[in-house]
Motif scaffolding. Structure first.
Motif, PDB file in Angstrom:
ATOM      1  N   LEU B 159       0.823  -1.210   0.000  1.00 42.72           N
ATOM      2  CA  LEU B 159       0.000   0.000   0.000  1.00 42.72           C
ATOM      3  C   LEU B 159       0.854   1.256   0.000  1.00 42.72           C
ATOM      4  O   LEU B 159       0.615   2.188  -0.769  1.00 42.72           O
ATOM      5  N   ILE B 160       1.878   1.295   0.873  1.00 43.55           N
ATOM      6  CA  ILE B 160       2.669   2.512   0.939  1.00 43.55           C
ATOM      7  C   ILE B 160       3.509   2.663  -0.328  1.00 43.55           C
ATOM      8  O   ILE B 160       3.744   3.786  -0.794  1.00 43.55           O
ATOM      9  N   ALA B 162       2.494   1.714  -3.291  1.00 42.79           N
ATOM     10  CA  ALA B 162       1.565   2.230  -4.287  1.00 42.79           C
ATOM     11  C   ALA B 162       1.346   3.718  -4.079  1.00 42.79           C
ATOM     12  O   ALA B 162       1.254   4.487  -5.037  1.00 42.79           O
ATOM     13  N   PHE B 163       1.281   4.157  -2.810  1.00 43.36           N
ATOM     14  CA  PHE B 163       1.057   5.574  -2.552  1.00 43.36           C
ATOM     15  C   PHE B 163       2.235   6.399  -3.031  1.00 43.36           C
ATOM     16  O   PHE B 163       2.056   7.448  -3.665  1.00 43.36           O
ATOM     17  N   ARG B 164       3.455   5.934  -2.745  1.00 39.97           N
ATOM     18  CA  ARG B 164       4.634   6.696  -3.184  1.00 39.97           C
ATOM     19  C   ARG B 164       4.701   6.722  -4.706  1.00 39.97           C
ATOM     20  O   ARG B 164       5.026   7.747  -5.313  1.00 39.97           O
ATOM     21  N   LEU B 166       2.129   6.605  -6.637  1.00 42.61           N
ATOM     22  CA  LEU B 166       1.098   7.528  -7.082  1.00 42.61           C
ATOM     23  C   LEU B 166       1.583   8.962  -7.040  1.00 42.61           C
ATOM     24  O   LEU B 166       1.412   9.712  -8.010  1.00 42.61           O
ATOM     25  N   ILE B 167       2.202   9.366  -5.921  1.00 37.44           N
ATOM     26  CA  ILE B 167       2.635  10.760  -5.800  1.00 37.44           C
ATOM     27  C   ILE B 167       3.637  11.096  -6.899  1.00 37.44           C
ATOM     28  O   ILE B 167       3.482  12.074  -7.637  1.00 37.44           O
TER      29      ILE B 167
END
Lengths: 123, 491
Positions: B159-160, B162-164, B166-167
């Motif tokens: 998840l983290i 994927a978040f990084r 995404l940013i």
């Protein structure tokens, strides 16, 4: 047009873009990063739309049924269309980012990037 | 040829994505996705044959004539990359069912296949379109699909990562959007061939220069050029194994294609003489090649080793673009082709290991070579191609790049390429040694090789890595033609 007030839209674009970028880079809270990303994207939308305005341009709508004079200058409607698409993309990205943050919170119980990095190192 | 084939190439996977949301039967989802991906490969081959015989194909979407409407434009360069993307997608999806059922569970399978279809539609759309804003739209479609796919991973860190991803990915795409906006404000059109004509006489204009700078930074971020590569290791290592194989073979390569398309739009004289961008690209690529290989040595997870290796290899591709000339660009395109095949095969072999033992850590892979002989020998073949042993497809790209570097007298670049090749031997040997020459630490008596229906696509890719190293008329021939097209050298 080269005066400060004449270039006002470009100044707004630059200041917002750099602010948004700074927030994304410097803030550790994940939600603040998403807000920074939104500000960054909004600055681009403002830039795009502002270049569509033509000096002395009329609203780009044609009245059907009446004679259309040939020599009217219209403002450009195309950037507005492009930005509608880009806004939708931005909304989808924000929605995805926020749902990821909800799941990250459920997993790690914190939403600060540096604290998550600490937890990852311990794992 | 049926005239609407270019539109169908993108529409078929795009329509299959919401259809997959409605289905819940795993067999049905799998068969539908196989049908979609193999039909896109078939359409891509048909279109490419047509391009070879009849020249550039232009397709006006919706019948609107060209500078006003969106154009799909297929020439040798886009046709080549289209076949590559469709091939990697088809092979990966054919391989995908058993592993994905194990990693995601049957209740989330419909999400996986729907997102995969969206990803394929987005990637094919980027390659086939001739309209600059359309590139941004498809880029975001494929990016959002890939962020969600990475987040589906079963690892804790998915998840983290994927978040990084995404940013950073959204930053890159928004930079590309700024570049598009600046180009539009200077030329008044979004059609790439029209832009190429209109900026010919204003190449010194500061708006054009800043547009080029923004576009380049955005594309380099998407292509994971060092130092903008930080999203890649996390995204590749913690995503579902099939997603890693698909992304490794296509996502960064399509961004490299976008950079080549930009070279055509701005004109090769602009890139290689006016603007000092080539030095920046060359030095960043060299750093990426060396840093990626060096970081790969320090990893203990096979997927992370291959991910850092991908950072190094996209450095090769962008180095070729920086070096320029027919040799450099041919080397880039040949390496795009060869590396995609080899890296996808390597990730699929590791995926098979994950399916059997549940982890890709090197310590857990010990002794698997004897239990899964067919799979791991395919891994060895793809590793040979990644190292660049002669007679493999991975060797050809490096050969052209070293030639291009020596032609210009830059011997230190050739030396760095050889050094990176030596480093890749070390980190790939690390994996192979654990597979074949170490005694298993845990209970792997029950491990068997993967079923034949999964071995066939894996061996197809591994065999293709060797085949295209020997019979080079397809990859080298069309890469040379595409390089001449980019440089504007008429035959």
């Amino acid at each position: 047009m080269n005066s400060f007030l004449g270039l006002f839209n470009y100044w707004v674009f630059i200041i917002l873009m750099v602010s948004g970028l700074y927030i994304v880079i410097s803030r550790e809270n994940l939600i603040k990063k998403v807000i920074g990303l939104n500000i960054f994207q909004s600055s681009v939308f403002l830039f795009f739309i502002s270049i569509g305005k033509i000096e002395g341009g009329a609203v780009p709508i044609i009245n059907h049924g009446s004679e259309v004079p040939i020599d009217i200058i219209y403002s450009n409607p195309l950037p507005h269309v492009l930005i509608l698409t880009a806004i939708v993309v931005g909304v989808s990205t924000t929605a995805l980012a926020l749902s990821l943050i909800v799941r990250i919170y459920n997993q790690y119980k914190v939403i600060e990037d540096d604290e998550i990095l600490e937890i990852e190192k311990l794992q | 040829m049926y005239p609407h084939l270019p539109a169908l190439l993108v529409l078929i996977p795009l329509i299959a994505a919401p259809v997959c949301i409605l289905l819940r039967n795993s067999r049905l989802l799998y068969l539908l996705s196989i049908l979609v991906s193999w039909s896109t490969l078939f359409i891509a081959l048909t279109i490419f044959l047509n391009v070879i015989n009849n020249g550039v194909i232009t397709y006006e979407f919706g019948g609107w004539s060209i500078p006003y409407g969106i154009e799909y434009r297929i020439d040798i360069l886009s046709g080549f990359i289209l076949i590559l993307v469709a091939l990697i997608a088809s092979i990966t999806i054919t391989f995908s069912l058993n592993i994905t059922l194990k990693e995601l569970g049957e209740d989330r399978l419909f999400l996986f296949y729907s997102l995969i279809n969206l990803l394929i539609a987005g990637l094919l759309g980027i390659v086939i379109t001739g309209d600059l804003f359309n590139v941004f739209v498809f880029l975001e479609i494929s990016s959002l699909a890939s962020y969600s796919l990475v987040a589906l991973g079963s690892n804790n860190k998915a998840l983290i990562s994927a978040f990084r991803y995404l940013i950073l990915g959204t930053l890159g795409a928004t930079f590309i959007l700024i570049g598009i906006g600046l180009l539009y404000s200077a030329t008044g059109t979004l059609n790439m061939s029209d832009i190429a004509v209109r900026i010919d006489d204003q190449l010194e204009n500061r708006v054009i220069l800043s547009a080029f700078a923004f576009l380049m930074v955005g594309i380099c971020l998407k292509a994971a050029l060092f130092p903008l590569h930080t999203w890649l290791p996390g995204a590749y290592a913690y995503a579902p194994s099939i997603v890693t194989a698909l992304l490794a073979g296509t996502a960064t390569k399509v961004s490299a294609y976008l950079m080549l398309r930009l070279v055509i739009v701005f004109g090769p004289t602009f890139l290689y003489s006016n603007f000092p961008i080539t030095q920046i690209i060359i030095y960043s690529s060299l750093l990426g090649i060396l840093a990626g290989s060096a970081l790969a040595l320090a990893q203990t997870d096979a997927k992370k080793i291959l991910a850092y290796s991908s950072v190094a290899h996209i450095g090769y591709v962008l180095l070729g673009i920086g070096l320029g000339g027919t040799l450099g660009l041919t080397g880039s395109l040949v390496h795009i082709f060869g590396h995609s095949l080899a890296k996808c095969a390597a990730f699929l072999a590791i995926a098979a290991a994950v399916m059997m033992i549940g982890s890709s850590e090197l310590s857990h892979l010990k002794g698997l070579g004897k239990k899964m002989p067919w799979t791991m020998s395919a891994f060895v073949l793809s590793a040979l191609s990644l190292i660049g042993i002669p007679l493999t497809a991975g060797f050809l790209g490096k050969w052209y790049l070293i030639n291009a570097a020596l032609n210009n007298g830059w011997w230190w670049i050739a030396l760095s390429l050889v050094l990176a090749g030596a480093l890749s031997v070390v980190y790939l040997w690390k994996i192979i040694e654990h597979l074949y020459f170490q005694t298993p630490e845990q209970e792997i008596e029950k491990v068997t090789d993967i079923p034949v229906v999964m071995l066939i696509p894996l061996w197809f890719l591994a065999g293709a890595s060797i085949y295209f190293g020997i019979e080079t008329s397809f990859n080298v021939g069309f890469s040379t033609e595409a390089a001449r097209l980019i440089l504007g050298i008429m035959n």
